[in-house]
Design a protein around this motif. Structure first.
Motif, PDB file in Angstrom:
ATOM      1  N   ARG A 266      -2.650  61.048   1.999  1.00 33.53           N
ATOM      2  CA  ARG A 266      -2.446  60.467   3.402  1.00 33.53           C
ATOM      3  C   ARG A 266      -3.469  59.239   3.377  1.00 33.53           C
ATOM      4  O   ARG A 266      -4.668  59.217   3.059  1.00 33.53           O
ATOM      5  CB  ARG A 266      -2.362  61.613   4.378  1.00 33.53           C
ATOM      6  CG  ARG A 266      -1.403  62.635   4.245  1.00 33.53           C
ATOM      7  CD  ARG A 266      -1.818  63.776   4.978  1.00 33.53           C
ATOM      8  NE  ARG A 266      -1.821  63.448   6.515  1.00 33.53           N
ATOM      9  CZ  ARG A 266      -2.376  64.595   7.204  1.00 33.53           C
ATOM     10  NH1 ARG A 266      -2.702  65.797   6.649  1.00 33.53           N
ATOM     11  NH2 ARG A 266      -2.383  64.490   8.497  1.00 33.53           N
ATOM     12  N   VAL A 267      -3.085  58.239   4.454  1.00 28.50           N
ATOM     13  CA  VAL A 267      -3.700  57.233   4.731  1.00 28.50           C
ATOM     14  C   VAL A 267      -4.664  57.258   6.001  1.00 28.50           C
ATOM     15  O   VAL A 267      -4.369  58.224   6.924  1.00 28.50           O
ATOM     16  CB  VAL A 267      -2.805  55.927   5.253  1.00 28.50           C
ATOM     17  CG1 VAL A 267      -3.487  54.809   5.820  1.00 28.50           C
ATOM     18  CG2 VAL A 267      -1.855  55.530   4.136  1.00 28.50           C
ATOM     19  N   VAL A 268      -5.820  56.852   6.058  1.00 30.60           N
ATOM     20  CA  VAL A 268      -6.838  57.000   6.878  1.00 30.60           C
ATOM     21  C   VAL A 268      -7.091  55.745   7.898  1.00 30.60           C
ATOM     22  O   VAL A 268      -7.006  54.798   7.283  1.00 30.60           O
ATOM     23  CB  VAL A 268      -8.218  57.379   6.498  1.00 30.60           C
ATOM     24  CG1 VAL A 268      -9.304  57.703   7.423  1.00 30.60           C
ATOM     25  CG2 VAL A 268      -8.365  58.534   5.587  1.00 30.60           C
ATOM     26  N   LYS A 269      -7.018  55.865   9.226  1.00 31.00           N
ATOM     27  CA  LYS A 269      -7.013  54.874  10.172  1.00 31.00           C
ATOM     28  C   LYS A 269      -8.431  55.006  10.477  1.00 31.00           C
ATOM     29  O   LYS A 269      -9.029  55.828  10.876  1.00 31.00           O
ATOM     30  CB  LYS A 269      -6.050  54.991  11.163  1.00 31.00           C
ATOM     31  CG  LYS A 269      -6.175  53.874  12.131  1.00 31.00           C
ATOM     32  CD  LYS A 269      -5.133  54.170  13.444  1.00 31.00           C
ATOM     33  CE  LYS A 269      -5.278  53.080  14.481  1.00 31.00           C
ATOM     34  NZ  LYS A 269      -4.297  53.568  15.739  1.00 31.00           N
ATOM     35  N   VAL A 270      -9.006  53.698  10.642  1.00 30.80           N
ATOM     36  CA  VAL A 270     -10.420  53.583  10.995  1.00 30.80           C
ATOM     37  C   VAL A 270     -10.578  52.521  12.102  1.00 30.80           C
ATOM     38  O   VAL A 270      -9.703  51.568  12.277  1.00 30.80           O
ATOM     39  CB  VAL A 270     -11.225  53.302   9.747  1.00 30.80           C
ATOM     40  CG1 VAL A 270     -11.196  54.396   8.771  1.00 30.80           C
ATOM     41  CG2 VAL A 270     -11.214  51.842   9.197  1.00 30.80           C
ATOM     42  N   THR A 271     -11.816  52.449  12.896  1.00 34.41           N
ATOM     43  CA  THR A 271     -11.762  51.445  13.578  1.00 34.41           C
ATOM     44  C   THR A 271     -13.236  50.946  13.269  1.00 34.41           C
ATOM     45  O   THR A 271     -14.303  51.732  13.004  1.00 34.41           O
ATOM     46  CB  THR A 271     -12.342  52.030  15.045  1.00 34.41           C
ATOM     47  OG1 THR A 271     -10.892  52.728  15.680  1.00 34.41           O
ATOM     48  CG2 THR A 271     -12.913  50.934  16.181  1.00 34.41           C
ATOM     49  N   LYS A 272     -13.286  49.552  13.193  1.00 32.40           N
ATOM     50  CA  LYS A 272     -14.421  49.010  12.524  1.00 32.40           C
ATOM     51  C   LYS A 272     -15.671  49.031  13.718  1.00 32.40           C
ATOM     52  O   LYS A 272     -15.365  48.834  14.865  1.00 32.40           O
ATOM     53  CB  LYS A 272     -14.273  47.398  12.374  1.00 32.40           C
ATOM     54  CG  LYS A 272     -13.186  47.228  11.382  1.00 32.40           C
ATOM     55  CD  LYS A 272     -12.843  45.697  11.174  1.00 32.40           C
ATOM     56  CE  LYS A 272     -14.097  44.816  10.636  1.00 32.40           C
ATOM     57  NZ  LYS A 272     -13.543  43.696  10.349  1.00 32.40           N
ATOM     58  N   GLN A 273     -16.889  49.193  12.866  1.00 28.53           N
ATOM     59  CA  GLN A 273     -18.075  49.145  13.985  1.00 28.53           C
ATOM     60  C   GLN A 273     -18.196  47.808  14.503  1.00 28.53           C
ATOM     61  O   GLN A 273     -17.942  46.760  13.900  1.00 28.53           O
ATOM     62  CB  GLN A 273     -19.280  49.342  13.139  1.00 28.53           C
ATOM     63  CG  GLN A 273     -19.400  51.121  12.962  1.00 28.53           C
ATOM     64  CD  GLN A 273     -20.563  51.295  12.048  1.00 28.53           C
ATOM     65  OE1 GLN A 273     -20.645  51.842  11.094  1.00 28.53           O
ATOM     66  NE2 GLN A 273     -21.830  51.098  12.677  1.00 28.53           N
ATOM     67  N   GLY A 274     -18.860  47.840  15.798  1.00 29.85           N
ATOM     68  CA  GLY A 274     -18.981  46.484  16.561  1.00 29.85           C
ATOM     69  C   GLY A 274     -17.781  45.936  16.968  1.00 29.85           C
ATOM     70  O   GLY A 274     -17.762  44.736  17.491  1.00 29.85           O
ATOM     71  N   SER A 275     -16.445  46.507  17.257  1.00 27.14           N
ATOM     72  CA  SER A 275     -15.369  45.995  17.562  1.00 27.14           C
ATOM     73  C   SER A 275     -14.353  47.139  17.896  1.00 27.14           C
ATOM     74  O   SER A 275     -14.751  48.409  17.609  1.00 27.14           O
ATOM     75  CB  SER A 275     -14.609  44.964  16.830  1.00 27.14           C
ATOM     76  OG  SER A 275     -14.064  45.606  15.554  1.00 27.14           O
ATOM     77  N   HIS A 276     -13.112  46.846  18.180  1.00 32.74           N
ATOM     78  CA  HIS A 276     -12.169  47.927  18.439  1.00 32.74           C
ATOM     79  C   HIS A 276     -10.917  47.699  17.344  1.00 32.74           C
ATOM     80  O   HIS A 276      -9.849  47.984  17.789  1.00 32.74           O
ATOM     81  CB  HIS A 276     -11.763  48.021  19.728  1.00 32.74           C
ATOM     82  CG  HIS A 276     -11.327  46.691  20.538  1.00 32.74           C
ATOM     83  ND1 HIS A 276     -12.121  46.039  21.085  1.00 32.74           N
ATOM     84  CD2 HIS A 276     -10.290  46.352  20.646  1.00 32.74           C
ATOM     85  CE1 HIS A 276     -11.613  44.761  21.483  1.00 32.74           C
ATOM     86  NE2 HIS A 276     -10.112  44.990  21.318  1.00 32.74           N
ATOM     87  N   ASN A 277     -11.189  46.749  16.379  1.00 32.78           N
ATOM     88  CA  ASN A 277     -10.020  46.592  15.472  1.00 32.78           C
ATOM     89  C   ASN A 277      -9.897  47.669  14.442  1.00 32.78           C
ATOM     90  O   ASN A 277     -10.816  48.044  13.988  1.00 32.78           O
ATOM     91  CB  ASN A 277     -10.501  45.182  14.689  1.00 32.78           C
ATOM     92  CG  ASN A 277     -10.555  43.921  15.476  1.00 32.78           C
ATOM     93  OD1 ASN A 277     -10.081  43.955  16.536  1.00 32.78           O
ATOM     94  ND2 ASN A 277     -11.527  42.971  15.104  1.00 32.78           N
ATOM     95  N   THR A 278      -8.676  47.902  14.278  1.00 32.74           N
ATOM     96  CA  THR A 278      -8.285  49.149  13.367  1.00 32.74           C
ATOM     97  C   THR A 278      -7.837  48.542  11.950  1.00 32.74           C
ATOM     98  O   THR A 278      -7.182  47.462  11.747  1.00 32.74           O
ATOM     99  CB  THR A 278      -7.291  49.970  14.050  1.00 32.74           C
ATOM    100  OG1 THR A 278      -5.980  49.092  14.199  1.00 32.74           O
ATOM    101  CG2 THR A 278      -7.683  50.631  15.614  1.00 32.74           C
ATOM    102  N   GLU A 279      -7.912  49.558  11.019  1.00 34.28           N
ATOM    103  CA  GLU A 279      -7.684  49.211   9.673  1.00 34.28           C
ATOM    104  C   GLU A 279      -7.278  50.434   8.785  1.00 34.28           C
ATOM    105  O   GLU A 279      -7.603  51.565   9.507  1.00 34.28           O
ATOM    106  CB  GLU A 279      -8.940  48.547   8.815  1.00 34.28           C
ATOM    107  CG  GLU A 279      -9.455  47.112   9.357  1.00 34.28           C
ATOM    108  CD  GLU A 279     -10.522  46.559   8.517  1.00 34.28           C
ATOM    109  OE1 GLU A 279     -11.033  47.463   7.823  1.00 34.28           O
ATOM    110  OE2 GLU A 279     -10.661  45.217   8.663  1.00 34.28           O
ATOM    111  N   TYR A 280      -6.557  50.077   7.874  1.00 33.43           N
ATOM    112  CA  TYR A 280      -6.124  51.348   7.304  1.00 33.43           C
ATOM    113  C   TYR A 280      -6.521  51.293   5.700  1.00 33.43           C
ATOM    114  O   TYR A 280      -6.375  50.513   4.954  1.00 33.43           O
ATOM    115  CB  TYR A 280      -4.354  51.261   7.344  1.00 33.43           C
ATOM    116  CG  TYR A 280      -3.985  51.423   8.597  1.00 33.43           C
ATOM    117  CD1 TYR A 280      -3.476  52.157   9.352  1.00 33.43           C
ATOM    118  CD2 TYR A 280      -3.843  49.964   9.352  1.00 33.43           C
ATOM    119  CE1 TYR A 280      -2.924  52.073  10.736  1.00 33.43           C
ATOM    120  CE2 TYR A 280      -3.349  49.770  10.691  1.00 33.43           C
ATOM    121  CZ  TYR A 280      -2.959  51.217  11.335  1.00 33.43           C
ATOM    122  OH  TYR A 280      -2.503  50.888  12.414  1.00 33.43           O
TER     123      TYR A 280
END
Length: 718
Positions: A266-280
């Motif tokens: 399964r994929v993990v969704k994360v939020t980058k430190q120092g922003s509220h941008n999400t990545e997978y």
């Protein structure tokens, strides 16, 4: 090495050596850089491509720099500095006709002779030295950045964690072309504990992780474990799968991608430190950060093995920093100039002044009845400056946990510091309930018609994860409930109560929350400033929202007469920056408090920012100018580029508190903050203290005066 240190002291004017006997782990170039020319290039967008904004253009510029260096893998790579977005500089001309960049073509702007008095040229010079040093160090060290130079071999390796020696390097260039290399020796924990090895039942929102191929970056926080696997398309990724995305990015070896695809996790969704941008990401490409909280929770054997290893004595810190500089090549080429460093710590010269701001036994804090002290914990022997007029305390504590005997003693603790309360009433909560349930129960237990002056809240352990909610969520829901009941509160995690100074600190906070004055700095405030305002951004990652939330706060206000007040704002903000309107309101609130007390506006204020001042100050500056208020803006950073060491007798020792290294040209200082002196690091319980860096970003007050003002602010924030 000792002879070199002695020679350096002999060459420095007597006033510098006799003043403090201290030095920095900063090393000066043996001579000034001669003038030299660089070749400058502009990246011109092609095929209709345009970066979204300045930050995007900067990212494109660094990517282009990386691509250009990649073209020279088989030969000596060029030294390239980024001047600004879409602008590069190099000492040697580049064969632009042979370079193929994805979105840009390179335009040769011709040669330019660097002027070290120009800010932009100075930044290019530092960039070229940075690039040259990285190239020189690569091979002997693992170079993840100029501030992350690691030993090739780990000191300790257990449970997929490694401990490496680390040298943080920092460069500065004076207007005269003198170069300073600051070396901060420490350690770094590297994790190869990827989430595909992880017990996913232990996965929680806010867990700190690194992307394995971006280990030198800021990292990220886990958002969620998605239902979709790595081979299924995701809308936010342009209907690509995670595997397809990484195939296109060409950052991961094909073999690894095939293994990821076969495992189909399964994929993990994360939020980058120092922003509220999400990545997978696939689980295999996310590793636990080497953060102390992760190490303690998931690698206990590694944690035990490293205990004491990372606590440095002053002499070891000096030896490792000096040896590092001695091992650099005698001449570092820059193209049109050469550079070499003297491996002697700077202890005062034309740029740096080593200054004793206070005597080591100076008592700058004022307590009751003209009693004085050098640290807030002196209140145990003295009494608070002014006890609250009315003082009834609500003690909120968990139904389970260690150290109960400590908060049982709160009543006596307050009496001992001259602020005995009329009553201390207890409210118990169940830490295994959800944060929402705890919030609701607290509203019932503290009725609207209460008579409490302040509340003392004992929180679950900081890494508490057994219950329905995290300790962070419980903290914020309790704060919210008590604010609704108009009760100021002082909070402490239950695991911190094991330390002897924790409860006295809580007691001082309660006195302030109830309207008393724990102590003042009335005889120690410098200069002509009427009001000091400290602004910070605290963080949390609640489980019931889609993004990390930051809380803006004007944490401390100090009047010029030394009276210390606290103001906070709990309005949630996204991102690291305090929005301009909120920053203006925080500043205005502090000024209003001053006028209410003194009947007039302050003539001069100093705004301290804990961390980097990334905020837009235009609205604040316009407001202050309309009120005819003079101001300075100061950054306070908890980590400095160099250590301060006491070398008075030729042997490195813990620095005296109140010692500052002042950089006259750059209006910044490295400060060993005031307070009780630490002992030499001889056990697992002591270590070399990390100084702070103070830098003036706006205003005209001299840096020495501003640094003196930081000592009381350090007290009030501890």
């Amino acid at each position: 090495m000792q002879a070199e240190i002695d020679d350096a002291f002999a060459d420095v004017p007597e006033s510098a050596t006799e003043q403090t006997g201290h030095a920095l782990t900063t090393f000066r170039s043996e001579k000034s850089l001669s003038e030299f020319a660089v070749h400058e290039y502009t990246l011109k967008a092609k095929d209709g491509y345009r970066p979204d904004d300045h930050q995007a253009a900067l990212r494109d510029t660094y990517k282009a720099r990386r691509d250009i260096l990649g073209e020279f893998e088989s030969s000596s790579p060029p030294v390239i500095a980024v001047r600004d977005a879409l602008a590069l500089a190099t000492p040697s001309p580049l064969p632009v006709e042979d370079l193929e960049l994805k979105n840009f073509e390179m335009v040769n702007d011709g040669p330019h002779t660097l002027d070290y008095t120009d800010y932009s040229d100075k930044a290019v010079t530092k960039g070229l030295i940075d690039a040259s040093l990285r190239r020189i160090l690569d091979g002997d060290y693992e170079v993840r950045g100029i501030d992350t130079v690691l030993s090739k071999r780990p000191v300790i390796q257990k449970q997929d964690f490694r401990l490496h020696e680390r040298w943080n390097l920092s460069l500065s260039v004076t207007n005269a072309g003198v170069v300073y290399l600051s070396v901060d020796f420490r350690h770094k924990t590297i994790s190869e504990y990827t989430l595909d090895k992880f017990d996913l039942d232990k996965l929680y929102r806010g867990l700190r992780v690194n992307v394995t191929y971006k280990q030198s970056g800021k990292g990220a926080f886990v958002d969620e474990l998605m239902d979709k696997t790595v081979n299924e398309s995701i809308d936010d990724m342009g209907n690509q799968s995670v595997v397809e995305y990484h195939e296109g990015a060409e950052r991961i070896p094909d073999r690894v991608l095939k293994e990821i695809a076969r495992a189909d996790r399964r994929v993990v969704k994360v939020t980058k430190q120092g922003s509220h941008n999400t990545e997978y990401y696939p689980q295999r490409l996310l590793a636990l950060q080497g953060h102390p909280q992760n190490v303690k929770a998931f690698a206990p054997r590694f944690n035990e093995a490293t205990r004491g290893k990372t606590r440095l004595s002053a002499q070891r810190c000096l030896n490792r920093a000096t040896t590092f500089v001695e091992n650099l090549p005698p001449v570092i080429p820059l193209g049109g100039a050469t550079l070499s460093f003297d491996a002697t710590p700077v202890n005062g010269d034309d740029t740096w002044e080593m200054s004793r701001l206070f005597e080591t036994d100076a008592h700058i804090l004022q307590f009751a009845e003209e009693q004085t002290g050098d640290h807030p914990r002196r209140v145990k022997h003295n009494e608070v400056y002014e006890a609250p007029e009315e003082f009834s305390v609500c003690l909120v504590h968990p139904s389970a946990g260690p150290h109960a005997e400590r908060w049982e003693n709160l009543d006596q603790q307050l009496k001992d510091i001259g602020a005995g309360p009329e009553a201390v009433n207890r409210v118990q909560y169940d830490p295994f309930k959800t944060a929402d349930e705890i919030y609701t129960d607290l509203l019932v237990d503290v009725p609207d018609d209460h008579e409490y002056s302040a509340a003392c809240v004992i929180l679950p352990k900081a890494d508490f994860s057994m219950g329905e909610s995290s300790a962070s969520d419980i903290y914020h829901e309790m704060k919210k409930a008590l604010r609704q009941r108009r009760v100021d509160s002082q909070m402490a995690h239950i695991d911190t109560l094991a330390t002897s100074y924790a409860l006295p600190n809580v007691a001082l906070g309660l006195v302030a929350a109830a309207g008393g004055i724990p102590f003042t700095t009335e005889d120690a405030m410098p200069g002509e400033t009427d009001l000091f305002i400290g602004i910070d951004v605290s963080h949390r990652y609640p489980r019931d929202t889609d993004e990390r939330v930051h809380i803006a706060a004007s944490t401390t206000s100090i009047y010029g007469d030394g009276t210390i007040l606290g103001y906070t704002s709990a309005k949630p903000q996204t991102g690291e920056k305090v929005p301009p309107k909120e920053l203006k309101n925080l500043t205005r609130q502090s000024i209003a408090g001053y006028k209410q007390e003194h009947g007039e506006y302050p003539d001069r204020i100093v705004i301290h920012r804990d961390g980097f001042m990334r905020e837009d100050l235009d609205q604040v500056e316009e407001m202050l100018e309309s009120m005819d208020i003079n101001y300075d803006v100061v950054e306070i950073r908890k980590q400095s580029p160099a250590r301060v060491l006491n070398l008075a007798d030729g042997v490195a020792k813990i620095p005296d508190k109140g010692i500052a290294a002042l950089n006259r040209e750059e209006n910044r200082a490295i400060l060993a903050t005031f307070g009780d002196p630490e002992s030499q690091a001889t056990s697992s319980n002591t270590g070399l203290p990390q100084p702070i860096q103070v830098e003036r970003k706006a205003g005209d007050t001299d840096i020495k005066t501003l640094v003196v003002s930081q000592s009381p602010l350090e007290f009030s924030s501890n």
